[in-house]
Design a protein around this motif. Structure first.
Motif, short mmCIF file in Angstrom:
data_model
loop_
_atom_site.label_atom_id
_atom_site.label_comp_id
_atom_site.label_asym_id
_atom_site.label_seq_id
_atom_site.Cartn_x
_atom_site.Cartn_y
_atom_site.Cartn_z
N LEU A 247 22.32 34.62 76.76
CA LEU A 247 22.35 35.97 77.30
C LEU A 247 22.29 35.76 79.14
N HIS A 248 22.09 34.83 79.32
CA HIS A 248 21.73 34.85 80.81
C HIS A 248 23.33 34.44 81.74
N GLY A 249 24.47 34.39 80.38
CA GLY A 249 25.65 34.55 81.19
C GLY A 249 26.73 35.24 80.82
N GLU A 250 27.29 35.39 79.50
CA GLU A 250 28.96 36.46 79.19
C GLU A 250 28.22 36.50 77.40
N ILE A 260 30.31 38.62 68.42
CA ILE A 260 30.50 40.00 69.13
C ILE A 260 29.75 40.51 70.23
N PRO A 261 30.50 41.05 71.27
CA PRO A 261 30.08 40.91 72.53
C PRO A 261 28.92 41.63 72.14
N LEU A 262 27.91 41.30 73.37
CA LEU A 262 26.03 41.97 73.73
C LEU A 262 26.32 42.61 75.39
N THR A 263 26.06 44.07 74.47
CA THR A 263 25.69 44.89 76.17
C THR A 263 24.81 45.37 75.93
N LEU A 264 23.98 45.53 77.26
CA LEU A 264 22.76 45.91 77.39
C LEU A 264 22.34 47.79 77.45
N ASP A 265 23.22 48.97 76.22
CA ASP A 265 22.94 49.66 75.66
C ASP A 265 22.88 49.71 74.20
N MET A 266 23.56 48.54 74.04
CA MET A 266 23.71 47.71 72.20
C MET A 266 21.71 47.38 72.67
N ILE A 267 21.31 46.76 73.05
CA ILE A 267 19.88 46.18 72.23
C ILE A 267 18.86 48.05 73.27
N ASP A 276 10.84 42.34 75.59
CA ASP A 276 10.63 40.85 76.53
C ASP A 276 12.44 40.99 76.47
N ILE A 277 13.29 41.43 77.06
CA ILE A 277 14.72 41.91 77.09
C ILE A 277 14.76 40.00 77.96
N PRO A 352 32.08 47.87 70.49
CA PRO A 352 30.73 47.62 69.79
C PRO A 352 30.01 48.10 70.15
N SER A 353 29.49 49.08 71.78
CA SER A 353 28.40 49.68 71.75
C SER A 353 28.70 51.13 69.94
N ARG A 354 29.80 50.89 69.67
CA ARG A 354 29.56 52.37 69.17
C ARG A 354 29.85 52.02 67.69
N ALA A 355 30.01 51.00 67.62
CA ALA A 355 30.68 50.45 65.99
C ALA A 355 29.42 49.52 65.75
N ILE A 356 28.49 48.80 66.72
CA ILE A 356 27.70 48.01 66.25
C ILE A 356 26.13 48.21 66.87
N GLN A 357 25.14 47.98 65.70
CA GLN A 357 23.55 48.57 65.64
C GLN A 357 22.91 47.82 65.70
N LEU A 358 21.59 46.71 65.94
CA LEU A 358 20.47 46.00 66.12
C LEU A 358 19.92 46.58 65.25
N PHE A 359 19.03 45.68 64.25
CA PHE A 359 18.24 45.05 64.34
C PHE A 359 17.08 44.20 63.80
N LEU A 360 15.47 44.18 64.21
CA LEU A 360 14.78 43.09 64.44
C LEU A 360 14.77 42.18 63.06
#
Ligand code: ADP
Length: 360
Positions: A247-250, A260-267, A276-277, A352-360
């Motif tokens: 999380l604190h690198g790439e 899969i790369p994780l971007t802020l807008d995915m979160i 808490d990010i 990723p920001s278009r195709a990936i959605q994240l759930f808890l």
């Protein structure tokens, strides 16, 4: 605009919890679809709104006034069920006039209203027809006319098209929307069929096991399902277990089909936004790869490589099943595109920001 308010409704049948705190509003002239699998509590909720069943807890209000203690026939609500039996010994006129006869309206006014409502449902001049000679679609329209004729302030439709064949259902759903919109009818439409709900409703209330899973416009619900349940119910089944890493690198998500790369807008667009990010590193999550947001791309850098299991032609789209690292995934492509053959190894790419959605 005020209308119907459903406030924290709970209902048990002996030990079965049918409703566990349902709350939502239906504004005047709005069509709200209550969507969910069989057994999730849709009919129980309708019965409580109609006053046919008492809630254990909670209240139903119209324009801010409680309907507790108001009997069904004084609520001013109409109901249309799937098995909407027309009166077989009465003609179309008498079927449609049924609710109006109860109101002591003069016969001339009843005639005017029956004519008006038959025109609204696309059956002008059908007054004298024997209901036993009607087609399935015509009978459905007569039932709708019968429900609409007394000007209900709320019309509740419980799987009204469930018994019809698919092509008739598809046609009637659009007609129904036009009829309800044209008469500015406030309506609740109960169904387990997402296509019907999406085609008809201004807003959809998605229910799961007695509670509200998500409320939103059809577009919101389809493009931003709020949970794994919502995604699966909508037929979005490319769901993978994942872990947030570095999380604190790439940052990336580790999954069984790769990183899969994780971007802020995915979160930000997921339930993770409420967390808490700084504490998300190493968190187990669920990852949806949307079936309609990837491309087959043999020449570019390959994000995901897999073997084609099968292709299924579905009209305007074609579904391609691909095995990636032993995980079967399904994607939809326009069937106008040249599609891969069974056994072929292909590359798919996605943003990723278009195709990936994240759930808890
Ligand atoms: P849906 O309309 O979404 O299929 P229902 O409202 O009919 O769901 O049912 C919700 C739950 O309540 C189910 O588990 C069902 O078996 C139960 N249930 C509904 N009505 C009764 C009843 N009269 N007696 C006992 N259980 C009931």
């Amino acid at each position: 605009m005020p209308g119907l308010s459903i406030i924290n409704i709970h209902k048990y049948f002996a030990k079965i919890r049918a409703l566990a705190g349902i709350s939502f509003n239906v504004q005047t002239s709005e069509i709200v679809a209550v969507l969910g699998p069989s057994g999730c509590g849709k009919s129980t909720l309708l019965n409580i709104i109609a006053g046919l069943e008492l809630p254990d807890q909670g209240d139903i209000e119209w324009d801010g006034k409680s309907l507790a203690g108001v009997p069904t026939h004084q609520r001013g609500f109409g109901l249309m069920f799937q098995d909407f039996a027309l009166f077989p010994h009465k003609d179309v006129f008498e079927n449609v006039a049924f609710g109006l006869r109860m109101t002591n309206l003069p016969l001339e006014d009843i005639r005017v209203r029956v004519k008006e409502v038959l025109e609204l449902v696309g059956l002008p001049g059908f007054e004298a027809r024997d209901v036993n000679t009607l087609s399935g679609g015509e009978a459905q329209r007569v039932a709708l006319a019968r429900s609409l004729s007394p000007h209900p302030r709320l019309l509740m439709l419980d799987e009204p098209l469930g018994s019809l064949d698919r092509s008739l259902r598809e046609r009637l759903v659009f007609d129904l929307r036009d009829i309800l919109n044209h008469s500015q009818q406030t309506a609740i439409y109960v169904t387990h069929d997402q296509e019907e709900a999406f085609a008809l409703a201004d807003r959809v209330v998605l229910m799961n096991a007695g509670h509200v899973e998500q409320i939103g416009s059809p577009q919101d619900i389809y493009h931003r399902p709020a949970s794994v349940f919502a995604a699966r119910f909508l037929g979005l089944n490319n769901l993978l277990a994942g872990k947030i890493c570095n999380l604190h690198g790439e940052p990336f998500i580790s999954t069984s089909i790769g990183e899969i790369p994780l971007t802020l807008d995915m979160i930000e667009h997921s339930a993770l936004a409420k967390q808490d990010i700084s504490k998300l590193d190493g968190k187990d999550i669920m990852v949806l790869l949307r079936p309609d947001a990837v491309q087959i791309n043999q020449n570019s850098n390959c994000q995901v490589k897999g073997r084609v299991l099968e292709t299924t032609f579905r009209g305007s789209t074609c579904q391609v099943a691909i095995q990636v690292n032993h995980v079967p995934l399904r994607f939809d492509f326009p069937s106008s595109e040249e599609l891969p053959h069974k056994g072929e190894i292909i590359c798919i790419t996605f943003t990723p920001s278009r195709a990936i959605q994240l759930f808890l």
